[in-house]
Write an enzyme that holds these catalytic residues in place. Sequence first.
Site, PDB file in Angstrom:
ATOM      1  N   LYS A 125      27.792 -27.332  17.402  1.00  0.00           N
ATOM      2  CA  LYS A 125      28.796 -28.394  17.458  1.00  0.00           C
ATOM      3  C   LYS A 125      30.109 -27.840  18.028  1.00  0.00           C
ATOM      4  O   LYS A 125      30.489 -26.712  17.746  1.00  0.00           O
ATOM      5  CB  LYS A 125      28.995 -28.924  16.034  1.00  0.00           C
ATOM      6  CG  LYS A 125      29.692 -30.234  15.912  1.00  0.00           C
ATOM      7  CD  LYS A 125      29.418 -30.893  14.579  1.00  0.00           C
ATOM      8  CE  LYS A 125      29.590 -29.991  13.387  1.00  0.00           C
ATOM      9  NZ  LYS A 125      29.370 -30.687  12.114  1.00  0.00           N
ATOM     10  N   SER A 200      28.462 -35.393  11.177  1.00  0.00           N
ATOM     11  CA  SER A 200      29.118 -35.095  12.432  1.00  0.00           C
ATOM     12  C   SER A 200      28.275 -34.251  13.383  1.00  0.00           C
ATOM     13  O   SER A 200      28.706 -33.956  14.491  1.00  0.00           O
ATOM     14  CB  SER A 200      30.449 -34.380  12.156  1.00  0.00           C
ATOM     15  OG  SER A 200      30.237 -33.169  11.440  1.00  0.00           O
ATOM     16  N   SER A 224      27.211 -33.796   6.889  1.00  0.00           N
ATOM     17  CA  SER A 224      27.208 -33.678   8.347  1.00  0.00           C
ATOM     18  C   SER A 224      25.999 -32.982   8.936  1.00  0.00           C
ATOM     19  O   SER A 224      25.748 -33.077  10.137  1.00  0.00           O
ATOM     20  CB  SER A 224      28.479 -32.960   8.821  1.00  0.00           C
ATOM     21  OG  SER A 224      29.609 -33.757   8.586  1.00  0.00           O
TER      22      SER A 224
END
Length: 522
Positions: A125, A200, A224
């Site tokens: 990420k 996320s 997430s």
Amino acid sequence: MCKVLRAIFSYVRLFIDYVIDFFFSLYWEGKKKPIPDLQKKYAYLADSACTLARKIKNKELKSEELVRAVIERIKEVNPVLNAVVCNRYEEALAEAREVDRLIAGGLSPKVEEEKPFLGVPFTTKESQAVKGMNLTMGLWARRNERADEDSEAVVLLKKAGAIPLACTNLPELLIWPETRNPVYGTTNNPHHTGRSPGGSSGAEAALMATYATPISLCSDIGGSIRIPAFFCGMFGHHPTADTTNLRGVFYRKGDEGPSMFALGFITKHVEDLAPLTKVVAGDKAGLLNLDRKVDIKNLKYYYMETSYDCQVSPIRSELKAVMQRVVSKIRRDVTTAANPPQPYHHEGFNYMYRLWLYWMNKEPHNYSSMYNNGKSEPNAIVELIKKMLFMSRHCFFTIMQLLESQVLPSIKADWAEKLTKDLKDDLFSKLGNDSVLLLPCSPYATPYHYTFYLRPYNSAYFSIVNVLKSPATQVPIGVNKKGLPLGIQVVAAPHNDALCLAVAKYLEREFGGAVMACRIRQ
């Protein structure tokens, strides 16, 4: 009377949820795009990261060949997914060639041991610092920011032989169960591109579900890792809190003290989760007891079919059926008649979102100051007006979170801390070191894009685990009638990560494992 009113409220809420889905489907069903199937020559991308590393060390597969295959696969799927936002393809290929030269010269036993993922590429990420790569956190104000050093997790993965390949999309400031921001736009779910991949780490899960990354480094402060793993049909493990070094991820320096925030991975295979988690746990890996030998027949099982959190949508019948299938399977094959799976509930699960929000506000960062990249404190009302006048570069969900922290009444500390303690004491006294809790994932399968605006608290089944600071593994359990992934969470008391993974391995074998979003061409 309370039960009657609760039942009425649940039916009304469920009806509203179906209405929301119906109206959003009128638009998004027409936007669905297929994911290209994986070419047969790249079929090895279906292997676990452990298997790929073994093949490279045994000279059955070259690291350069693997890296090229992953790059080609990303180029095939990324136009549909919008997952990868920056890359270091040429550098990764050069590093892969160096790995191949090293292996050609013969590996010493020490290198074999110290580099378990030698030559295997990984993605992460964009909030995870990778030197020279974008580090925007999805903020428009940071759109030109680059990382000047690697995060500790990236350092540890590189020491383990893995090769950083690309950084992926994320929600603005991470804290939202969809993957969207003003810098890079929206990432799509590979099973249905009109639906959310979660957040996320949604872009990481989308790549994993399309054979486009062998290793997916993620983070989790409110679900997430596990939310996108569930929405995309993958495995995801949230390790016991305070065991992974957070330096270089989401503004962290690594010395902030106790936190709900943890690093972990999304994978296609359970076998990757323990060795990868060991890598990013570093010196604290021993605290997780990942090498513990676990006989699942010696464990005790608890399960929860639903919470009574009024902020969260009722669990739909297809998710209840998944829990029943798993519990029935365990009752039939694993436990004895004298020790069957037991239902569990505690009042704390009736306030999952509020407890998470309270402890989120205790995290060692000033979320409001991040909104303007640390330059000034925003005013939620002013920001809302700017958004309504099309003068804002922020996502509406970021403004919603500002409103929640600045405008809505604060949560009473005495109440939240006492209830959290009572929940932990009761649950952990039951779980001990030899039990797991089977917990629902979500009220429904992956939703359409933007519907979280109307149901913003529905990630609470994931975030309550962060409050507990417990290990939890998201496990895919087949699909619903629309082909969307379903699943459950396996939760254990802190430092019992091995229990979660042992049960996940059993469920992987019994229920088919990861749900891929495309086929391998024959």
